[in-house]
Design a protein around this motif. Structure first.
Motif, PDB file in Angstrom:
ATOM      1  N   LEU A 150       2.581   8.723  15.318  1.00 49.17           N
ATOM      2  CA  LEU A 150       1.519   7.797  14.943  1.00 49.17           C
ATOM      3  C   LEU A 150       2.050   6.710  14.019  1.00 49.17           C
ATOM      4  CD1 LEU A 150      -1.476   6.928  14.525  1.00 49.17           C
ATOM      5  CD2 LEU A 150      -1.578   8.632  12.699  1.00 49.17           C
ATOM      6  N   PHE A 151       2.813   7.118  13.002  1.00 46.86           N
ATOM      7  CA  PHE A 151       3.347   6.164  12.036  1.00 46.86           C
ATOM      8  C   PHE A 151       4.256   5.148  12.736  1.00 46.86           C
ATOM      9  CE2 PHE A 151       5.826   4.678   8.432  1.00 46.86           C
ATOM     10  CZ  PHE A 151       4.870   4.601   7.425  1.00 46.86           C
ATOM     11  N   ASP A 152       5.072   5.626  13.660  1.00 46.97           N
ATOM     12  CA  ASP A 152       5.973   4.736  14.396  1.00 46.97           C
ATOM     13  C   ASP A 152       5.192   3.751  15.252  1.00 46.97           C
ATOM     14  OD1 ASP A 152       8.694   4.011  15.414  1.00 46.97           O
ATOM     15  OD2 ASP A 152       7.875   4.777  17.301  1.00 46.97           O
ATOM     16  N   ASP A 153       4.156   4.239  15.932  1.00 51.02           N
ATOM     17  CA  ASP A 153       3.332   3.355  16.770  1.00 51.02           C
ATOM     18  C   ASP A 153       2.649   2.281  15.928  1.00 51.02           C
ATOM     19  OD1 ASP A 153       4.036   4.801  18.999  1.00 51.02           O
ATOM     20  OD2 ASP A 153       2.187   5.985  19.052  1.00 51.02           O
ATOM     21  N   LEU A 154       2.096   2.684  14.766  1.00 50.79           N
ATOM     22  CA  LEU A 154       1.401   1.716  13.909  1.00 50.79           C
ATOM     23  C   LEU A 154       2.364   0.696  13.322  1.00 50.79           C
ATOM     24  CD1 LEU A 154      -1.001   4.158  12.030  1.00 50.79           C
ATOM     25  CD2 LEU A 154      -1.642   2.493  13.779  1.00 50.79           C
TER      26      LEU A 154
ATOM     27  N   GLN B 129       0.840  -1.189   0.000  1.00 44.11           N
ATOM     28  CA  GLN B 129       0.000   0.000   0.000  1.00 44.11           C
ATOM     29  C   GLN B 129       0.885   1.252   0.000  1.00 44.11           C
ATOM     30  OE1 GLN B 129      -3.371  -0.119  -0.281  1.00 44.11           O
ATOM     31  NE2 GLN B 129      -3.175  -2.340  -0.419  1.00 44.11           N
ATOM     32  N   MET B 130       0.301   2.389  -0.409  1.00 40.70           N
ATOM     33  CA  MET B 130       1.100   3.604  -0.574  1.00 40.70           C
ATOM     34  C   MET B 130       0.433   4.796   0.109  1.00 40.70           C
ATOM     35  SD  MET B 130       2.931   4.912  -4.048  1.00 40.70           S
ATOM     36  CE  MET B 130       4.209   6.178  -3.987  1.00 40.70           C
ATOM     37  N   VAL B 131       1.229   5.581   0.798  1.00 40.17           N
ATOM     38  CA  VAL B 131       0.798   6.862   1.366  1.00 40.17           C
ATOM     39  C   VAL B 131       1.397   7.951   0.491  1.00 40.17           C
ATOM     40  CG1 VAL B 131       0.804   8.387   3.375  1.00 40.17           C
ATOM     41  CG2 VAL B 131       0.764   5.902   3.691  1.00 40.17           C
ATOM     42  N   PHE B 132       0.542   8.731  -0.173  1.00 36.95           N
ATOM     43  CA  PHE B 132       1.019   9.724  -1.126  1.00 36.95           C
ATOM     44  C   PHE B 132       1.389  11.031  -0.430  1.00 36.95           C
ATOM     45  CE2 PHE B 132      -1.518   6.807  -3.623  1.00 36.95           C
ATOM     46  CZ  PHE B 132      -0.737   6.612  -4.751  1.00 36.95           C
ATOM     47  N   GLN B 133       2.170  11.843  -1.159  1.00 38.72           N
ATOM     48  CA  GLN B 133       2.689  13.094  -0.603  1.00 38.72           C
ATOM     49  C   GLN B 133       1.567  14.079  -0.273  1.00 38.72           C
ATOM     50  OE1 GLN B 133       5.683  14.880  -3.022  1.00 38.72           O
ATOM     51  NE2 GLN B 133       5.901  16.694  -1.754  1.00 38.72           N
TER      52      GLN B 133
ATOM     53  N   PHE C 181       3.701  -4.415   3.611  1.00 40.03           N
ATOM     54  CA  PHE C 181       4.666  -3.463   3.059  1.00 40.03           C
ATOM     55  C   PHE C 181       3.957  -2.160   2.715  1.00 40.03           C
ATOM     56  CE2 PHE C 181       7.217  -1.910  -0.683  1.00 40.03           C
ATOM     57  CZ  PHE C 181       8.342  -1.551   0.044  1.00 40.03           C
ATOM     58  N   VAL C 182       4.498  -1.030   3.209  1.00 37.28           N
ATOM     59  CA  VAL C 182       3.910   0.287   2.967  1.00 37.28           C
ATOM     60  C   VAL C 182       4.984   1.192   2.366  1.00 37.28           C
ATOM     61  CG1 VAL C 182       2.933   2.367   4.044  1.00 37.28           C
ATOM     62  CG2 VAL C 182       2.201   0.097   4.809  1.00 37.28           C
ATOM     63  N   ILE C 183       4.603   1.921   1.319  1.00 39.85           N
ATOM     64  CA  ILE C 183       5.475   2.929   0.717  1.00 39.85           C
ATOM     65  C   ILE C 183       4.939   4.296   1.121  1.00 39.85           C
ATOM     66  CG2 ILE C 183       6.378   3.876  -1.448  1.00 39.85           C
ATOM     67  CD1 ILE C 183       5.816   1.091  -2.685  1.00 39.85           C
ATOM     68  N   ALA C 184       5.744   5.094   1.796  1.00 36.03           N
ATOM     69  CA  ALA C 184       5.336   6.427   2.237  1.00 36.03           C
ATOM     70  C   ALA C 184       6.153   7.458   1.465  1.00 36.03           C
ATOM     71  CB  ALA C 184       5.554   6.585   3.740  1.00 36.03           C
ATOM     72  N   ASP C 185       5.489   8.188   0.574  1.00 34.25           N
ATOM     73  CA  ASP C 185       6.168   9.153  -0.290  1.00 34.25           C
ATOM     74  C   ASP C 185       5.992  10.564   0.275  1.00 34.25           C
ATOM     75  OD1 ASP C 185       7.414  10.503  -2.303  1.00 34.25           O
ATOM     76  OD2 ASP C 185       5.907  10.101  -3.835  1.00 34.25           O
ATOM     77  N   GLU C 186       7.032  11.099   0.894  1.00 37.96           N
ATOM     78  CA  GLU C 186       7.001  12.443   1.484  1.00 37.96           C
ATOM     79  C   GLU C 186       5.733  12.649   2.326  1.00 37.96           C
ATOM     80  OE1 GLU C 186       9.481  14.371   1.305  1.00 37.96           O
ATOM     81  OE2 GLU C 186      10.511  14.208  -0.613  1.00 37.96           O
ATOM     82  N   PRO C 187       5.463  11.796   3.296  1.00 39.63           N
ATOM     83  CA  PRO C 187       4.177  11.868   4.000  1.00 39.63           C
ATOM     84  C   PRO C 187       4.010  13.056   4.924  1.00 39.63           C
ATOM     85  CG  PRO C 187       5.579  10.236   5.038  1.00 39.63           C
ATOM     86  CD  PRO C 187       6.305  10.700   3.810  1.00 39.63           C
TER      87      PRO C 187
ATOM     88  N   VAL D  71      -5.870  10.153   7.530  1.00 44.47           N
ATOM     89  CA  VAL D  71      -6.785   9.353   6.703  1.00 44.47           C
ATOM     90  C   VAL D  71      -5.997   8.553   5.675  1.00 44.47           C
ATOM     91  CG1 VAL D  71      -8.647   9.465   5.000  1.00 44.47           C
ATOM     92  CG2 VAL D  71      -8.725  10.930   7.035  1.00 44.47           C
ATOM     93  N   ALA D  72      -5.010   9.190   5.052  1.00 46.49           N
ATOM     94  CA  ALA D  72      -4.196   8.499   4.049  1.00 46.49           C
ATOM     95  C   ALA D  72      -3.451   7.317   4.672  1.00 46.49           C
ATOM     96  CB  ALA D  72      -3.205   9.476   3.422  1.00 46.49           C
ATOM     97  N   ILE D  73      -2.960   7.488   5.893  1.00 44.20           N
ATOM     98  CA  ILE D  73      -2.285   6.388   6.586  1.00 44.20           C
ATOM     99  C   ILE D  73      -3.280   5.291   6.939  1.00 44.20           C
ATOM    100  CG2 ILE D  73      -1.052   5.763   8.698  1.00 44.20           C
ATOM    101  CD1 ILE D  73       0.239   8.549   8.617  1.00 44.20           C
ATOM    102  N   ALA D  74      -4.465   5.677   7.431  1.00 44.62           N
ATOM    103  CA  ALA D  74      -5.494   4.691   7.760  1.00 44.62           C
ATOM    104  C   ALA D  74      -5.890   3.885   6.534  1.00 44.62           C
ATOM    105  CB  ALA D  74      -6.721   5.396   8.342  1.00 44.62           C
ATOM    106  N   ARG D  75      -6.026   4.546   5.408  1.00 42.61           N
ATOM    107  CA  ARG D  75      -6.388   3.870   4.152  1.00 42.61           C
ATOM    108  C   ARG D  75      -5.308   2.869   3.750  1.00 42.61           C
ATOM    109  NH1 ARG D  75      -9.410   4.943  -0.645  1.00 42.61           N
ATOM    110  NH2 ARG D  75      -8.231   4.502  -2.547  1.00 42.61           N
ATOM    111  N   ALA D  76      -4.044   3.218   4.017  1.00 38.79           N
ATOM    112  CA  ALA D  76      -2.939   2.339   3.625  1.00 38.79           C
ATOM    113  C   ALA D  76      -2.830   1.100   4.508  1.00 38.79           C
ATOM    114  CB  ALA D  76      -1.627   3.114   3.654  1.00 38.79           C
ATOM    115  N   ILE D  77      -3.218   1.210   5.793  1.00 37.15           N
ATOM    116  CA  ILE D  77      -3.009   0.082   6.710  1.00 37.15           C
ATOM    117  C   ILE D  77      -4.277  -0.708   7.005  1.00 37.15           C
ATOM    118  CG2 ILE D  77      -1.092   1.320   7.796  1.00 37.15           C
ATOM    119  CD1 ILE D  77      -2.975   1.697  10.251  1.00 37.15           C
TER     120      ILE D  77
END
Length: 573
Positions: A485-489, A384-388, A464-470, A452-458
């Motif tokens: 939040l990202f670290d906790d998840l 999944q991907m988290v867009f900029q 595997f998650v790709i985070a592009d300039e989140p 929301v974008a992170i929730a949608r990705a996870i």
């Protein structure tokens, strides 16, 4: 952490001495400025006072919504129709800006007060040639013939670092990179040699090297013309480096102001301390076993973009990635850093299946993936991907609940009730409870949209998650919240992550391993501490020496430091 502190040099990058000692009268005097929303009467700028003296650089910092941009725009009379002045005054060169006629305001704008906007792509006219846009201000404010104006424009374009000034005149904004567009925007403002420059987030979303180049260019141009600068930014490191004084705003109020050294080393207000505490800090390195099968492996990946089609010929294709090979271990956070155009985002999009590679292969759990293979669909569902920019990647017609729940449509094993429960669970995990599922993206702040974008990705519990300039466009406190939040998840769900960023402070906090890219190639990779403390490649050294950071002094203050000594990057870099 190997750093070279220079706390005594805080704020000295702008001038050798405080410019307020050079002049008895301020160039800009904002006194008790109060702005309110017309319909609601809500105060958005409340009793704000500050001064800017000739030749100095003053920074305004604060979270999104603090009123810093609105206060700066009021200096030029750019108050939106829905906002009204209810108190205070703005004096520029002794004249009351609010009492100026339309004709006087137009004469002041550009000629005496210039503004560099946050996003040059939206402030440069996409349908006009660069030459015509640069010529507009000179034609309006300077009594020069066409040849004289062109000579000034070409000279300024050379000064801002454009390699082909003549060719730039006949080009459009979209034909330049973000850094080049910002240079052109700066050139258009500085052509008129204003007495005051308003710079609103002039380096947001630029990589470290381009950010340094743009800021140094701005300082050089303003020093040459003795132009004062009001710098609006959420980048505290940059403000500390270039500003002699800092104004801190919170929810429309000025809560603290003073010299850069005093504000950073000895903050008095709790809000200032909160801002400084939110700066990224390096965490202890994690131990991750390296003898496992990589969750994702990339082998000799090549991406070619087709050439531009013309009337009579087609230009050659451009190679964006030159045989990239990387491994991402289970549970590992691998950061990819590099300048604009280095291929970071292309690499992420290729791995996510959004860009078709021209060569090489991608393996998931040790197995090659191909569209004809069931392994491909297993991979796509687990990647999944988290867009900029979450605002452009979230469908504005769908509610938050629908957006987050959309990736669950292909999960046949889950009932509708279970899917709804999973959406509620994930929204709670990212801190969006109490009715957020029924809202639309435009009803949320930037930080909430990124959640929301992170929730949608996870929501599918991917591996595997790709985070592009989140977090590139978020202010310091929201950025800190999203990173936490990202670290906790990541720790809770154990997914691996490819973290693409130009913010070295963020990378230093989140990464286990770092990959440095330059012009479509990997020039260096290794554990985070090795890359930051003992870089080997010249380009890595250039990145690390470009932008200073801030580190805690342990008593509520921070000090400015260079990850490498300023100017230590090799000349060949």
């Amino acid at each position: 952490m190997t750093t070279k502190a220079f706390s005594s040099e805080v704020g000295t990058g702008s001038r050798e001495e405080n410019a307020s000692n050079k002049a008895a009268a301020p160039l800009l005097d904002v006194a008790h400025l109060t702005l309110k929303i017309g319909a609601s009467g809500r105060s958005v700028v409340n009793d704000v006072s500050f001064q800017v003296f000739p030749g100095e650089i003053v920074g305004i910092v604060g979270e999104s919504g603090s009123g810093k941009t609105l206060a700066a725009r009021a200096v030029m009379g750019f108050i939106p129709p829905a906002v009204r002045l209810t108190g205070g005054a703005i004096r520029f060169e002794g004249q009351d800006v609010m009492a100026m006629s339309g004709k006087d305001l137009r004469a002041m704008r550009g000629s005496r007060v210039g503004m560099v906007f946050q996003e040059p792509m939206t402030s440069l006219n996409p349908s006009m040639l660069i030459g015509r846009q640069l010529d507009e201000g000179l034609e309006l404010h300077r009594k020069l013939d066409a040849a004289g104006r062109k000579a000034l424009i070409l000279d300024m374009l050379r000064r801002v670092g454009l390699r082909d000034p003549e060719g730039a005149l006949d080009s459009y904004p979209h034909q330049f990179s973000g850094g080049m567009r910002q240079r052109i925007m700066l050139a258009s403002v500085m052509l008129l040699k204003p007495a005051l420059l308003l710079a609103d987030e002039p380096t947001t979303a630029l990589d470290a090297v381009v950010q340094r180049d743009v800021m140094e260019l701005m300082v050089d141009l303003t020093q040459a013309n003795d132009t004062a600068v009001l710098l609006i930014s959420h980048d505290l490191g940059m403000v500390a480096r270039y500003c002699s004084r800092i104004v801190v705003m919170c929810q429309g109020d000025v809560v603290e102001q003073g010299s850069a050294e005093d504000i950073l080393a000895r903050p008095q207000h709790p809000y200032t301390r909160k801002l400084l505490a939110a700066m990224p800090q390096r965490l202890p390195a994690r131990f991750l076993p390296q003898d496992q099968t990589p969750i994702v492996a990339v082998r000799d990946l090549i991406v070619d973009y087709p050439g531009r089609q013309g009337f009579f010929r087609k230009s050659a294709p451009k190679r964006a990635l030159h045989g990239i090979s990387i491994d991402v271990q289970p549970g590992e956070v691998v950061a990819v850093v590099g300048g604009s155009g280095s291929g970071k985002t292309t690499l992420g999009q290729s791995i996510a299946g959004l860009v078709k590679p021209s060569g090489g292969e991608i393996l998931f759990n040790g197995k090659p993936i191909a569209k004809s293979d069931t392994a491909y669909w297993d991979y796509r569902l687990n990647c999944q991907m988290v867009f900029q920019d979450p605002y452009s990647s979230l469908d504005p017609r769908m509610t938050i609940g629908q957006l987050v729940g959309e990736p669950l449509r292909l999960v046949e094993a889950m009932s509708g009730t279970q899917k709804k429960a999973r959406v509620a669970e994930v929204l709670a995990e990212v801190g969006l409870k109490d009715g957020f599922a029924d809202r639309y993206p435009h009803e949320l702040s930037g930080g909430q949209r990124q959640r929301v974008a992170i929730a949608r990705a996870i929501v599918r519990r991917p591996s595997f998650v790709i985070a592009d300039e989140p977090v590139s466009a978020l202010d310091v406190t929201v950025r800190a919240q999203v990173l936490e939040l990202f670290d906790d998840l990541q720790k809770k769900h154990g997914f691996s992550c490819l973290f693409i960023s130009h913010d070295l402070g963020v990378v230093e906090q989140v990464a286990d391993r770092v990959i440095v890219m330059h012009e479509g190639r990997i020039v260096e990779e290794g554990p985070r501490d090795d890359i930051f403390d003992n870089p080997q490649h010249d380009y890595t050294k250039k990145l690390l020496s470009a932008v200073p950071g801030l580190e805690s002094t342990g008593d509520g203050g921070v000090r400015l430091f260079w990850r490498l000594g300023e100017g230590e990057a090799p000349a060949s870099a």
